[in-house]
Motif scaffolding. Structure first.
Motif, short mmCIF file in Angstrom:
data_model
loop_
_atom_site.label_atom_id
_atom_site.label_comp_id
_atom_site.label_asym_id
_atom_site.label_seq_id
_atom_site.Cartn_x
_atom_site.Cartn_y
_atom_site.Cartn_z
N ASN B 169 0.83 -1.21 0.00
CA ASN B 169 0.00 0.00 0.00
C ASN B 169 0.85 1.26 0.00
OD1 ASN B 169 -2.90 -0.81 0.16
ND2 ASN B 169 -2.06 -2.08 1.80
N ASN B 170 0.19 2.38 -0.25
CA ASN B 170 0.84 3.68 -0.16
C ASN B 170 -0.17 4.70 0.38
OD1 ASN B 170 -0.86 4.41 -2.29
ND2 ASN B 170 0.73 4.14 -3.85
N GLU B 171 0.19 5.98 0.34
CA GLU B 171 -0.66 7.02 0.93
C GLU B 171 -2.05 7.07 0.30
OE1 GLU B 171 2.45 7.35 0.01
OE2 GLU B 171 3.59 8.29 1.63
N LEU B 172 -2.15 6.67 -0.96
CA LEU B 172 -3.45 6.77 -1.65
C LEU B 172 -4.31 5.53 -1.43
CD1 LEU B 172 -2.26 8.45 -4.97
CD2 LEU B 172 -3.10 9.51 -2.86
N THR B 173 -3.69 4.34 -1.50
CA THR B 173 -4.50 3.13 -1.34
C THR B 173 -4.97 2.97 0.11
OG1 THR B 173 -2.54 1.76 -0.97
CG2 THR B 173 -3.36 1.90 -3.23
N VAL B 174 -4.20 3.48 1.07
CA VAL B 174 -4.61 3.32 2.46
C VAL B 174 -5.92 4.07 2.73
CG1 VAL B 174 -3.23 5.26 3.36
CG2 VAL B 174 -3.79 3.35 4.87
N GLU B 175 -6.12 5.16 2.01
CA GLU B 175 -7.40 5.89 2.14
C GLU B 175 -8.58 5.03 1.75
OE1 GLU B 175 -6.01 10.03 0.29
OE2 GLU B 175 -8.19 9.77 0.27
N VAL B 176 -8.37 4.24 0.67
CA VAL B 176 -9.44 3.37 0.18
C VAL B 176 -9.70 2.23 1.16
CG1 VAL B 176 -10.08 1.81 -1.72
CG2 VAL B 176 -8.79 3.90 -2.20
N LEU B 177 -8.63 1.74 1.79
CA LEU B 177 -8.75 0.54 2.62
C LEU B 177 -9.14 0.80 4.06
CD1 LEU B 177 -5.59 -1.40 1.41
CD2 LEU B 177 -7.95 -2.17 1.19
N ALA B 178 -8.88 2.01 4.53
CA ALA B 178 -8.96 2.29 5.98
C ALA B 178 -10.26 1.81 6.62
CB ALA B 178 -8.73 3.77 6.24
N ASP B 179 -11.38 1.95 5.92
CA ASP B 179 -12.66 1.59 6.53
C ASP B 179 -13.22 0.24 6.08
OD1 ASP B 179 -12.70 3.97 7.99
OD2 ASP B 179 -13.47 5.07 6.25
N THR B 180 -12.39 -0.57 5.40
CA THR B 180 -12.92 -1.82 4.84
C THR B 180 -12.86 -2.99 5.81
OG1 THR B 180 -10.75 -2.43 4.01
CG2 THR B 180 -12.20 -1.19 2.50
N GLY B 181 -12.01 -2.89 6.85
CA GLY B 181 -11.82 -4.04 7.73
C GLY B 181 -10.72 -4.98 7.25
N CYS B 182 -10.12 -4.69 6.09
CA CYS B 182 -8.98 -5.50 5.62
C CYS B 182 -7.72 -5.13 6.41
CB CYS B 182 -8.69 -5.23 4.14
SG CYS B 182 -10.00 -5.73 3.02
N TRP B 183 -6.76 -6.06 6.46
CA TRP B 183 -5.44 -5.75 6.99
C TRP B 183 -4.68 -4.96 5.93
CZ3 TRP B 183 -4.24 -7.09 11.97
CH2 TRP B 183 -5.08 -8.02 12.58
#
Lengths: 245, 285
Positions: B169-183
């Protein structure tokens, strides 16, 4: 039977293993045998899981887990899973479990040969492979009654020599001493002479093999080493010969 | 500080690396199956590679007191060789059943082709059958779109987010993932991807929950000590030991512990121990 911990039929294996399982392991095991009975291909994913499901320790209570001739709980579990495979599918599944198996799985396949019916051709293929490794667990498992039964005299002699090179106790090999030929006695005496000349030790179990058909000329040559000018050789000869019963 | 590097390709590294990692605090690792730098041409090459990931490599790691686990999969790049891919997919269930295999991975997208879609989808089903988490890497190119597509495909097949480990991940993908419950996993590289300073900034913004940090060290320019360097950067930035331990130990243990196949106790090492009769020693005898 060479070893008291080695069972000889599926019922005996079942009894040994059942005594060692807790309720969860017993339930998993019963379900796994049923699944394999319905669909032989199920063995492909159940076989690798056996160690973590039924445990890894010695099968017999108080057994020595570091003894390569001792059956482990997972050996018993794996042998019984292969026994549950339909006989028509068994040679192929058994061979694939070996090919794709790690050392514990391969040992389980080799041990299964003692309790399930398979063609000599399949047995010979697996035993030959195990004897090419330097893994004492596999070499020992290949040298049970079913494994040595498919070896001819030359193959048996090579297997016993392999066993002495990997430090297995020769007296635990099925067929020792009954199947020892004069040629094997001679080969083992030559092995001792070679080790003595190098100033190295030999295990006492070589004498069980040599003294089945004592080769007088070879023994005289080892005896002569007692007086060798190199003190290492003389000491090695004395140690080897003094261990002779 | 006890360190778990949850993504490092030790097959490509030397015993010096194992020694330095152990000295830096690493006691557990996960080695994902991946692309070896040039294409394989037969299923046998995959099988031998999988065998070394569950056999020889754990032996090597144990010599340095490191508990080795692996993930097994067909990687997306080689999924595009569709004939070979079919043969590899056929043998995967056997290898996913082995001890210390803690996830299906690395899977995901490389060029986002239909063949990659098929392999990804087939392996989500295999993970469900084998009751394993998945390690999914986000593509190097068109990363953000690839990450979104990854999440869509996982959701379509009802694969649980808490069993999905999304990597690189990077600064942009973490935004997408933060609320998904994924590691959310981050590979720390010398030049590309994320470095220690950027990692600390991400942790300051998003917290430590469901965050994983790895070296992803392999045969390319990379550094197997990157996790310990993140530890140092976090200390310097004022993170507590508890917070640091959450990221470099508790989180990987929780994520991969879902497999039920972590074996974190390494047996005591004897000087004469061998793997199937072979050893890493160079001395005779």
């Amino acid at each position: 039977m060479t070893d008291q911990t080695a069972p000889t039929d599926p019922a005996e294996v079942t009894a040994h293993l059942d005594a060692r399982l807790d309720d969860d392991a017993r339930a998993w095991f019963a379900e796994s045998r049923d699944r394999i009975g319905d669909d032989p291909a199920a063995v492909r994913v159940l076989f690798p899981a056996v160690s973590r499901r039924v445990g890894r320790g010695p099968l017999a209570p108080g057994g020595d887990g570091d003894d390569p001739f001792v059956w482990h709980r997972d050996d018993a579990g794996r042998a019984l899973l292969l026994a549950a495979v339909d006989p028509g599918a068994r040679p192929g599944e058994l061979r694939d479990c070996y090919t794709h198996g790690d050392a514990r799985e391969r040992r389980g396949v080799l041990r299964s040969l003692e309790v399930v019916e398979v063609d000599d051709e399949v047995t010979a293929e697996l035993v030959d492979d195990a004897l090419r490794t330097n893994d004492v667990r596999l070499v020992a498992a290949a040298l049970g009654p079913a494994g040595v039964a498919v070896l001819d005299d030359d193959g048996f002699a090579q297997a016993v020599l392999k066993a002495v090179f990997v430090d297995l106790d020769l007296e635990r090999i099925a067929g020792i001493p009954d199947r020892v030929t004069p040629e094997l006695s001679r080969m083992m005496a030559d092995f001792v002479h070679e080790r003595v000349a190098a100033g190295r030790a030999v295990p006492a179990s070589v004498w069980t093999v040599i003294d089945r058909h004592p080769p007088a000329d070879r023994l005289a040559a080892i005896e002569a080493e007692r007086d060798h000018e190199d003190p290492h050789r003389a000491a090695a000869a004395a140690a080897a010969l003094d261990a002779r019963p | 500080m006890r360190i778990f590097d949850p993504h490092v390709h030790m097959t490509s590294r030397t015993t010096d690396d194992y020694e330095a990692m152990a000295d830096s605090g690493v006691t557990a690792i996960v080695e994902p199956a991946f692309w070896l730098g040039q294409p394989r041409t037969s299923v046998g090459s995959f099988v031998d590679y999988f065998a070394s990931l569950v056999g020889w490599e754990p032996y090597r790691a144990a010599q340095f007191g490191i508990a080795h686990h692996c993930t097994i999969a067909l990687n997306p790049k080689e999924a595009n060789d569709t004939g070979l891919a079919r043969e590899v997919l056929e043998v995967l269930p056997r290898w996913l059943a082995k001890d210390r295999v803690v996830a299906v991975g690395e899977v995901g997208y490389d060029s986002m082709t239909p063949a990659e879609d098929d392999a990804f989808s087939a392996q989500i089903a295999l993970a469900a059958d084998a009751d394993l988490p998945m390690l999914v890497h986000t593509p190097h190119r068109d990363k953000l779109a690839g990450t979104r597509r990854t999440l869509d495909v996982l959701a379509e097949q009802d694969f649980p987010p808490e069993r999905s480990i999304i990597d690189h991940n990077n600064e942009l993908t973490v935004e997408v993932l933060a609320d998904t419950g994924c590691w959310m996993a981050f590979s720390i590289y010398p030049d590309t991807k994320v470095d220690e300073r950027r990692m600390v900034a991400i942790l300051q913004e998003y917290g430590t929950e469901r965050m994983l940090v790895n070296s992803a060290a392999d045969w390319g320019r990379s550094d197997p000590l990157k996790v310990s360097k993140v530890v140092a950067a976090m200390q310097e930035a004022g993170f507590s030991d508890d917070d640091i331990s959450t990221v470099v130990w508790d989180n990987p243990v929780a994520a991969y512990g879902q497999s039920g196949r972590l074996e974190l106790d390494v047996p005591g090492q004897e000087a004469d121990s061998t793997f199937e009769g072979s050893s890493i020693r160079r001395t005779s005898g």
